[in-house]
Design a protein around this motif. Sequence first.
Motif, PDB file in Angstrom:
ATOM      1  N   MET A  33       0.845  -1.054   0.046  1.00 44.00           N
ATOM      2  CA  MET A  33       0.088  -0.021   0.022  1.00 44.00           C
ATOM      3  C   MET A  33       0.940   1.194  -0.003  1.00 44.00           C
ATOM      4  O   MET A  33       0.459   2.061  -0.721  1.00 44.00           O
ATOM      5  N   MET A  34       1.898   1.170   0.675  1.00 46.81           N
ATOM      6  CA  MET A  34       2.962   2.267   0.783  1.00 46.81           C
ATOM      7  C   MET A  34       3.407   2.700  -0.923  1.00 46.81           C
ATOM      8  O   MET A  34       3.858   3.837  -1.192  1.00 46.81           O
ATOM      9  N   ALA A  35       3.739   1.499  -1.234  1.00 42.59           N
ATOM     10  CA  ALA A  35       4.390   1.534  -2.725  1.00 42.59           C
ATOM     11  C   ALA A  35       3.401   2.117  -3.795  1.00 42.59           C
ATOM     12  O   ALA A  35       3.834   3.005  -4.420  1.00 42.59           O
ATOM     13  N   ILE A  36       2.089   1.731  -3.398  1.00 40.23           N
ATOM     14  CA  ILE A  36       0.945   2.493  -4.483  1.00 40.23           C
ATOM     15  C   ILE A  36       0.772   3.816  -4.144  1.00 40.23           C
ATOM     16  O   ILE A  36       0.817   4.451  -4.972  1.00 40.23           O
ATOM     17  N   TYR A  37       0.854   4.123  -2.853  1.00 39.30           N
ATOM     18  CA  TYR A  37       0.800   5.596  -2.344  1.00 39.30           C
ATOM     19  C   TYR A  37       2.036   6.280  -3.109  1.00 39.30           C
ATOM     20  O   TYR A  37       1.705   7.500  -3.745  1.00 39.30           O
ATOM     21  N   PHE A  38       3.099   5.895  -2.855  1.00 42.78           N
ATOM     22  CA  PHE A  38       4.324   6.379  -3.473  1.00 42.78           C
ATOM     23  C   PHE A  38       4.201   6.725  -4.826  1.00 42.78           C
ATOM     24  O   PHE A  38       4.210   7.799  -5.461  1.00 42.78           O
ATOM     25  N   LEU A  39       3.720   5.843  -5.690  1.00 41.97           N
ATOM     26  CA  LEU A  39       3.644   5.915  -7.288  1.00 41.97           C
ATOM     27  C   LEU A  39       2.466   6.731  -7.398  1.00 41.97           C
ATOM     28  O   LEU A  39       2.622   7.652  -8.402  1.00 41.97           O
ATOM     29  N   VAL A  40       1.440   6.984  -6.786  1.00 41.31           N
ATOM     30  CA  VAL A  40       0.251   7.701  -7.173  1.00 41.31           C
ATOM     31  C   VAL A  40       0.815   9.121  -6.743  1.00 41.31           C
ATOM     32  O   VAL A  40       0.339  10.067  -7.674  1.00 41.31           O
ATOM     33  N   THR A  41       1.451   9.191  -5.713  1.00 42.22           N
ATOM     34  CA  THR A  41       1.971  10.754  -5.322  1.00 42.22           C
ATOM     35  C   THR A  41       2.978  11.365  -6.597  1.00 42.22           C
ATOM     36  O   THR A  41       3.023  12.413  -6.626  1.00 42.22           O
ATOM     37  N   LEU A  42       3.930  10.441  -6.810  1.00 40.28           N
ATOM     38  CA  LEU A  42       4.882  10.580  -7.820  1.00 40.28           C
ATOM     39  C   LEU A  42       4.144  11.041  -9.064  1.00 40.28           C
ATOM     40  O   LEU A  42       4.669  12.041  -9.571  1.00 40.28           O
ATOM     41  N   GLY A  43       3.206  10.398  -9.566  1.00 39.37           N
ATOM     42  CA  GLY A  43       2.425  10.630 -10.651  1.00 39.37           C
ATOM     43  C   GLY A  43       1.642  12.013 -10.457  1.00 39.37           C
ATOM     44  O   GLY A  43       1.476  12.928 -11.476  1.00 39.37           O
TER      45      GLY A  43
END
Length: 109
Positions: free
Chosen positions: A82-92
């Motif tokens: 979930m943190m990896a998904i959060y990181f990717l969404v935030t980076l996008g």
Amino acid sequence: MENNKIISALCYASLLFAPFLMPLIVYFVMKDKEVRYHAKRALLSHSIPTFLSFLLAIFGFIGMFSVDYHNMGGFVTLMFVMMAIYFLVTLGIIIWNLVQAYRVYRPGF
């Protein structure tokens, strides 16, 4: 007109230095429709990572106290995913905001 472009672009770029606050102030202070439109879009895009981080924190807090020791490995793995998904969404969203700031400010737009 040039000042309106700068303010609109800063609303998007403010994700790096004053997220959520600058678009909110610009939206209520400025009277120009186009600037208010960009401020509203920037405010919405700034609120997505904030909302996701609150959800992640609440899920982690609840899970930390409700998972027993034997199932902790699965919970930790789920939290990392979930943190990896959060990181990717935030980076996008950061990239999208910077692209929008460039598109608003570039000459001829």
